[in-house]
Design a protein around this motif. Structure first.
Motif, PDB file in Angstrom:
ATOM      1  N   CYS A   1      18.969  13.157 -31.884  1.00  0.00           N
ATOM      2  CA  CYS A   1      19.847  14.036 -31.089  1.00  0.00           C
ATOM      3  C   CYS A   1      18.844  13.683 -30.228  1.00  0.00           C
ATOM      4  CB  CYS A   1      20.907  14.899 -31.072  1.00  0.00           C
ATOM      5  SG  CYS A   1      21.189  15.361 -29.388  1.00  0.00           S
TER       6      CYS A   1
ATOM      7  N   CYS B   1      19.633  17.826 -28.272  1.00  0.00           N
ATOM      8  CA  CYS B   1      19.694  18.810 -28.529  1.00  0.00           C
ATOM      9  C   CYS B   1      17.866  18.377 -29.446  1.00  0.00           C
ATOM     10  CB  CYS B   1      21.012  19.654 -29.576  1.00  0.00           C
ATOM     11  SG  CYS B   1      20.549  18.943 -31.094  1.00  0.00           S
TER      12      CYS B   1
ATOM     13  N   CYS C   1      26.158  13.056 -30.798  1.00  0.00           N
ATOM     14  CA  CYS C   1      25.824  14.228 -31.943  1.00  0.00           C
ATOM     15  C   CYS C   1      26.820  15.577 -32.489  1.00  0.00           C
ATOM     16  CB  CYS C   1      24.480  14.930 -31.156  1.00  0.00           C
ATOM     17  SG  CYS C   1      24.063  16.539 -31.909  1.00  0.00           S
TER      18      CYS C   1
ATOM     19  N   CYS D   1      26.465  19.092 -29.956  1.00  0.00           N
ATOM     20  CA  CYS D   1      26.414  19.037 -28.587  1.00  0.00           C
ATOM     21  C   CYS D   1      26.495  18.105 -28.152  1.00  0.00           C
ATOM     22  CB  CYS D   1      25.020  19.100 -28.213  1.00  0.00           C
ATOM     23  SG  CYS D   1      23.657  17.901 -27.787  1.00  0.00           S
TER      24      CYS D   1
ATOM     25  N   GLY E   1      25.671  14.916 -27.495  1.00  0.00           N
ATOM     26  CA  GLY E   1      24.352  14.515 -26.626  1.00  0.00           C
ATOM     27  C   GLY E   1      24.414  12.490 -27.721  1.00  0.00           C
TER      28      GLY E   1
HETATM   29 ZN   LIG Z   1      22.389  17.394 -30.461  1.00  0.00          ZN
END
Ligand SMILES: [Zn+2]
Length: 210
Positions: free
Chosen positions: A124, A127, A141, A144, A146
């Motif tokens: 990711c 994170c 992700c 999060c 991402g």
């Molecule tokens: Zn993440």
């Protein structure tokens, strides 16, 4: 009890640490994180680390040792797991001057399996968590949201190079700990559960000997 983890990327050190955390109380000493934490305290040591890192240099061994020593002094834990340190023979010899090592766990992985694992790995960008392509369905992700990306050096050539470098540095380290009867070698080509079981058994045996 101080435990040192050795293993190449993809050998499952992170997963092993997570399994051990369910069974054993310990502080994880991962030098990258430890240095970041020290910088965050704003101490003289932390300011020095930041200065070295900002100038693009590697933090000197002496400074890493000071940071570890400080952590060992201030933490109340009885057990420590070292991940990413020592990385070579020089570091192992210096480490002996500040603390004992009770057990060294070396996760052995064939290059073939490492290649398979790393080529399936997505990181990711936000994170930093790592996922297997086989388990996530999109490049988002699950933690999060991402963007998940393949590491630029996770290519067969990049992985082969890291393998070579790892063995060059780690081989003398393994011989050093073997001679001290501290080393256990664990076959990391198996499932995370089997690996964790072997390591926990070794930790318990060491504890009973004490
Ligand atoms: Zn993440």
């Amino acid at each position: 009890m101080n435990i040192v983890l050795l293993g190449i990327q993809g050998s499952g050190k992170g997963t092993l640490v997570a399994s051990l955390e369910k069974e054993l109380e310990f502080d994880l000493i991962s030098t990258g994180q430890l240095l970041r934490d020290e910088v965050a305290t704003g101490s003289a040591l932390g300011r020095h680390i930041k200065e070295v890192q900002t100038s693009g240099n590697l933090v000197e061994l002496d400074t890493v040792l000071k940071t570890i020593q400080k952590k060992l002094k201030t933490s109340k834990s009885k057990n420590y797991v070292f991940d990413g340190f020592p990385r070579n023979l020089e570091q192992a010899k210096e480490m002996e001057k500040i603390c004992d090592v009770d057990l060294v766990v070396c996760l052995n992985l064939t290059q073939e399996v490492a290649l398979k694992r790393l080529l399936n790995r997505l990181t990711c960008s936000k994170c930093g968590n790592v996922f297997s392509k086989l388990r996530v369905k999109s490049n988002v992700c699950p933690i999060c949201k991402g963007k998940l990306e393949q590491r630029y050096d996770d290519t067969p050539e990049g992985i082969a190079k890291r393998f070579e470098e790892y063995f060059r540095q780690t081989h003398p380290l393994i011989e050093f700990y073997k001679a001290k009867h501290l080393l256990i070698e664990v076959d990391a080509n198996r499932s995370p559960e089997e690996v964790a079981e072997d390591v926990l058994r070794a930790i318990n045996e060491r504890n009973n000997k004490k």
